[in-house]
Design an enzyme around this catalytic site. Sequence first.
Site, mmCIF file in Angstrom:
data_model
loop_
_atom_site.group_PDB
_atom_site.id
_atom_site.type_symbol
_atom_site.label_atom_id
_atom_site.label_comp_id
_atom_site.label_asym_id
_atom_site.label_seq_id
_atom_site.Cartn_x
_atom_site.Cartn_y
_atom_site.Cartn_z
ATOM 1 C CG ASP A 171 -1.749 1.086 -8.269
ATOM 2 O OD1 ASP A 171 -0.852 0.676 -9.246
ATOM 3 O OD2 ASP A 171 -1.368 1.304 -7.132
ATOM 4 C CG ASP A 230 3.967 -0.473 -7.353
ATOM 5 O OD1 ASP A 230 3.528 -0.159 -6.393
ATOM 6 O OD2 ASP A 230 3.056 -0.437 -8.421
HETATM 7 C C1 DX5 Z 1 -0.044 -3.190 -6.375
HETATM 8 C C2 DX5 Z 1 -0.032 -1.751 -6.778
HETATM 9 C C3 DX5 Z 1 0.793 -0.995 -6.052
HETATM 10 C C4 DX5 Z 1 0.415 -1.072 -4.379
HETATM 11 C C5 DX5 Z 1 1.237 -0.023 -3.523
HETATM 12 O O1 DX5 Z 1 -1.278 -4.095 -6.739
HETATM 13 O O2 DX5 Z 1 0.535 -1.759 -8.158
HETATM 14 O O3 DX5 Z 1 0.940 0.289 -6.524
HETATM 15 O O4 DX5 Z 1 -1.018 -0.600 -4.275
HETATM 16 O O5 DX5 Z 1 0.512 0.073 -2.500
HETATM 17 P P1 DX5 Z 1 1.474 0.051 -0.967
HETATM 18 O O6 DX5 Z 1 2.336 0.879 -1.372
HETATM 19 O O7 DX5 Z 1 0.487 -0.050 -0.221
HETATM 20 O O8 DX5 Z 1 1.858 -1.638 -1.114
HETATM 21 ZN ZN ZN Z 2 1.249 0.201 -8.816
#
Ligand code: DX5
Ligand code: ZN
Length: 229
Positions: free
Chosen positions: A45, A181
């Site tokens: 990310d 996601d």
């Molecule tokens: C959202 C990101 C995600 C997120 C995933 O801003 O793009 O990839 O961090 O994390 P979890 O699975 O903890 O929601």
């Molecule tokens: Zn992401």
Amino acid sequence: VNIDTDWLLAQAPVLSAGILTADMLNLERDLDAAEAGGIRVLHVDVMDGCFCPPVTLGLPVVAALPDRFVRDVHLMVDAPLSKIEAFTDAGADMLTFHLESTRHPHRVLQTLSGSGVIRGVAINPGTPVAAVAPLLDDLEFLLLLAVNPGWGGQSFIPATKQRLAEARALVEDRPVALGVDGGITASNIADVASAGVDVIVAGSAIFDGSSPSENALSLLKTIVRRPPS
Ligand code: DX5
Ligand code: ZN
């Protein structure tokens, strides 16, 4: 690694592990553990503090990840056009930018064409799914955010289920993988997978300070493969 859309679709549903909440001082240990739990794809990310509030990981991290993993890079940055080449050079296998981050999403996709990368477009929870329709000939991956971008560990927005169904219908019969996601947990992953999702991103459900290998194993066990159509 060298992958293409056919590989991705053949593996579906793929669990892509979001490293944002991994232990950055012991990243190699966490990655080895995730791999022991069956993880082959890492989701990175990249946030610039403009498109969404936090500043997170960038090029050096993408380049440092062992290339036995598929590197699934999620750009949450403004003006992606000027940055994409650096990410393909750094070894991104999948490169996803946000529809909302540029006035010229089609041009970004054109620019990536021929680079060998799997071209992804992500949309925020507030963007109509139909907005990606004009781009479908020029992308290989459509990623629906189930949370507003910015942080790991947020709750899955329930309306995403309906949006996934819409997106599934839109990409059906095309060589396009559908991904989701944000907010994936051991309790909702089976339900989400049943919507016909090819790539499921899970961050804090895998890297939560406990055992990435056990977490990954139990998530993977729960995913039901979509019956061949
Ligand atoms: C959202 C990101 C995600 C997120 C995933 O801003 O793009 O990839 O961090 O994390 P979890 O699975 O903890 O929601
Ligand atoms: Zn992401």
